[in-house]
Design a protein around this motif. Structure first.
Motif, short mmCIF file in Angstrom:
data_model
loop_
_atom_site.label_atom_id
_atom_site.label_comp_id
_atom_site.label_asym_id
_atom_site.label_seq_id
_atom_site.Cartn_x
_atom_site.Cartn_y
_atom_site.Cartn_z
N LEU A 85 72.27 11.69 18.55
CA LEU A 85 73.04 12.99 18.22
C LEU A 85 73.57 13.78 19.33
O LEU A 85 74.97 13.90 19.21
CB LEU A 85 72.28 13.90 17.15
N ILE A 86 72.85 14.25 20.06
CA ILE A 86 73.14 15.09 21.14
C ILE A 86 74.14 14.62 22.10
O ILE A 86 75.14 14.81 22.62
CB ILE A 86 71.97 15.52 21.86
N THR A 96 76.67 -2.06 17.54
CA THR A 96 75.41 -2.73 17.82
C THR A 96 74.31 -2.59 16.92
O THR A 96 73.69 -3.48 16.40
CB THR A 96 75.23 -2.65 19.44
N ALA A 97 74.32 -1.19 16.94
CA ALA A 97 73.00 -0.76 16.04
C ALA A 97 73.53 -1.24 14.30
O ALA A 97 72.27 -1.61 13.77
CB ALA A 97 72.86 0.74 16.08
N MET A 143 70.16 1.24 12.89
CA MET A 143 70.85 2.68 12.88
C MET A 143 69.85 3.55 12.60
O MET A 143 69.49 4.61 13.77
CB MET A 143 72.03 2.59 12.07
N LYS A 144 69.02 3.44 11.64
CA LYS A 144 68.03 4.43 11.36
C LYS A 144 67.09 4.56 12.48
O LYS A 144 66.52 5.58 12.62
CB LYS A 144 67.41 4.17 10.03
N GLY A 164 66.33 7.71 15.35
CA GLY A 164 65.10 8.47 15.49
C GLY A 164 64.50 8.53 16.68
O GLY A 164 63.36 9.20 16.98
N TYR A 165 64.86 7.64 17.52
CA TYR A 165 64.22 7.86 18.99
C TYR A 165 64.87 9.23 19.67
O TYR A 165 66.06 9.51 19.62
CB TYR A 165 65.06 6.93 19.61
N THR A 166 64.02 9.68 20.29
CA THR A 166 64.14 10.90 21.04
C THR A 166 63.33 11.03 22.11
O THR A 166 62.32 10.41 22.19
CB THR A 166 63.98 12.18 20.15
N GLU A 167 63.81 11.79 23.40
CA GLU A 167 62.95 11.80 24.37
C GLU A 167 62.63 13.21 24.42
O GLU A 167 62.26 13.87 25.74
CB GLU A 167 63.98 11.49 25.58
#
Length: 574
Positions: free
Chosen positions: A292-293, A477-478, A484-485, A489-492
């Motif tokens: 998102l960011i 690609t997602a 996509m979901k 949800g992946y974040t660092e």
């Protein structure tokens, strides 16, 4: 006579037409040659941009949240065979939602300020000198990282830990004993080495080295691989420790020399070197945090680039007037091609994030769920907290193996066909679906930029084509993979880097519901995630305060005030 005149006129007309045809043909050929020269120049620019993104993205890899930190035996130290491994945990500056607004705003303020400063000074040479000095100084750290990692890569090719001989058998060098052992395909020693073995890989190992030359080769290998422990302490300011090697020291002085030479000569080649260094350093310390960011930041700069190039004179004027390492410049004859560092770094940050996403997915697929009888604390319908025992599944993450480097070992172990490799080498080989998708999107975006440049004969906002190319390839690609979901949800930001998580699984062994985190055999579901996060932060703060209290108590006694030391470290086996 009239006939002669007519014939002569006809002949002249024919010759003029022929000459015009030849002239037109020459102009066409010259135009094609110029276009070919232009395309070759642009290909050099595109390959340079993709190259630094590829290298920087792989250098930015670190332990993903889906992998567990590697366990170490008590009392042992982590030795790096090649001395080029960075720590598993890398400190990065994650972007926040506010950066999606501030990036284009701050970029616009700086660009407009530089434009009017150029107009005010009239002579840009003064501004060029100041900015060259400032950027040269600031780029030394980035150049150091680029040079040090680059030399480490070269060392990996000259003195690898593993390689295969012409017989296809895997070999492993042991620097401590100065012997080369024969191994099975996964790195287990099958036959110990003997004195006089050559540390050179592949066909080079067959060279007839004498005793003196062989000793010199092992000495050279130890020199470039040995680590020293550098300690720096100032009372009240900090206590720093770092492992350094010969390549680090060479890189340090080389980066200072590069900056000094550039600031005094303004070489376009050195300007590009500093630009590559700044890009490389950005990939190591900056992260879009999540999709998102990253999408919002790129979308905001997408609009900014269009406005500044098409509707204002700011971007073109600043880019063509300032001779500082804020762009890559390639020249051929009378032609010149420019690509701003922002057109590399900004899409490149998301592309590096996509590579780390691939690594996270790679380890996520290895996660196992172990049946465990637990005590679960929860609230019933009346709000009363009750404890019950139930069989649940605990998430078991695979241990992380460094995925950086090992390019030299991969080359020398794979030169005789596809065969199994030791874990520390094969760890760098994992599916890179999303990364390669963004690489293709970036290449297509650059191709579109160059096409529009040829059509309209004027500067183009590269982000106009690069942002849809990179973001579009990632999203397509997602969606095509139905993930996509998952990637959303992946974040660092550290929120998904958990351990001892208890889940419910379906018949296929896949996690369907996250129950909570286990602590001392108890899972507490009465608190929400925010409270748990606050508790972890409060617990960490208490530990830091206690450590500070103990340290302050010791400081009241006799203590060191200032200390600098350099200590040798034991020779690693590899």
């Amino acid at each position: 006579m009239d006939n002669n005149i007519t014939a002569s006129g006809a002949l002249n007309g024919t010759l003029d037409a022929h000459n015009a045809t030849i002239s037109a043909s020459q102009e066409t050929v010259w135009s094609l040659l110029q276009d070919f020269s232009f395309l070759a120049l642009e290909a050099q620019l595109v390959l340079g941009a993709l190259g630094i993104i590829y290298v920087g993205a792989h250098a930015s890899l670190h332990r993903p949240p889906s992998a567990a930190a590697p366990t170490r035996q008590k009392g042992t130290k982590k030795n790096d065979d090649h001395g080029d491994h960075r720590d598993d945990e890398r400190i990065t500056q994650g972007l926040e939602l506010s950066d999606a607004i501030m990036f284009p705003v701050m970029a616009g303020i700086m660009l407009v300020g530089l434009y009017y400063l150029i107009q005010y000074l009239q002579d840009p040479e003064i501004l060029n000198k100041v900015l060259r000095w400032y950027i040269s100084t600031m780029s030394i750290v980035s150049l150091f990282s680029l040079y040090a990692h680059g030399m480490g890569l070269v060392v990996g090719f000259i003195f690898p830990r593993y390689w295969r001989g012409r017989d296809g058998v895997l070999r492993k060098a042991n620097q401590a004993t100065r012997q080369v052992s024969l191994c099975d395909d996964v790195g287990n020693v099958s036959h110990p080495g003997k004195d006089g073995d050559s540390p050179l890989p592949g066909v080079l190992s067959c060279l007839p080295l004498g005793k003196r030359a062989g000793k010199a080769a092992w000495d050279a290998r130890e020199l470039v691989m040995r680590q020293w422990l550098f300690k720096f302490y100032v009372h009240g300011m900090g206590d720093e420790k770092a492992k350094i090697k010969l390549t680090h020291m060479i890189a340090f002085f080389a980066s200072i020399a590069t900056a000094l030479i550039y600031s005094s000569t303004s070489s376009s080649f050195l300007s590009n070197v500093l630009g590559y260094g700044l890009c490389y350093g950005s990939f190591l310390v900056l992260s879009p945090t999540d999709l998102l960011i990253g999408s919002l930041v790129l979308s905001g700069l997408f609009v900014y680039d269009i406005v500044m190039v098409f509707y204002t004179p700011y971007m073109v004027t600043v880019a063509t007037t300032l001779d500082v390492p804020i762009k890559l410049t390639f020249k051929a004859a009378s032609r010149q091609s420019i690509l701003g560092l922002g057109d590399i770094v900004l899409p490149g940050l998301l592309m590096a994030w996509a590579l780390r996403l691939d690594l996270w997915l790679h380890y996520q697929r290895k996660v196992k769920y172990e049946p465990t009888e637990l005590q679960i604390r929860e609230k019933d319908d009346s709000g009363t907290v009750v404890i019950r025992k139930e069989m649940k599944h605990r998430e078991i993450k695979p241990p992380y193996v460094t995925a950086q480097g090992a390019w030299g070992e991969r080359f020398w172990t794979g030169v005789f066909g596809r065969k199994p490799m030791p874990a520390e080498i094969s760890a760098s080989k994992f599916p890179k679906t999303y990364f390669y998708a963004t690489v293709i999107g970036y290449a297509l975006g650059m191709a579109a930029t160059l096409s529009m440049l040829l059509v309209f004969k004027r500067g183009q906002p590269a982000l106009l084509y690069l942002v849809p190319g990179v973001l579009g390839s990632l999203y397509v690609t997602a969606f095509a993979r139905g993930e996509m979901k998952l990637i959303w949800g992946y974040t660092e930001d550290g929120s998904i880097d958990t351990k001892d998580v208890v889940v419910e699984v379906d018949a296929d062994g896949r996690a369907t519901k996250r129950i909570g985190e286990m602590k001392d055999g108890v899972v507490d579901t009465t608190k929400d995630d925010k409270k748990k996060k606050d508790e972890r932060e409060e617990e960490a703060k208490k530990k830091d305060d206690e450590a500070k209290r103990i340290k302050d108590a010791k400081m009241k006694e006799s203590h060191k005030v200032f200390n600098i030391s350099l200590e040798t470290m034991p020779v690693a086996p590899g």
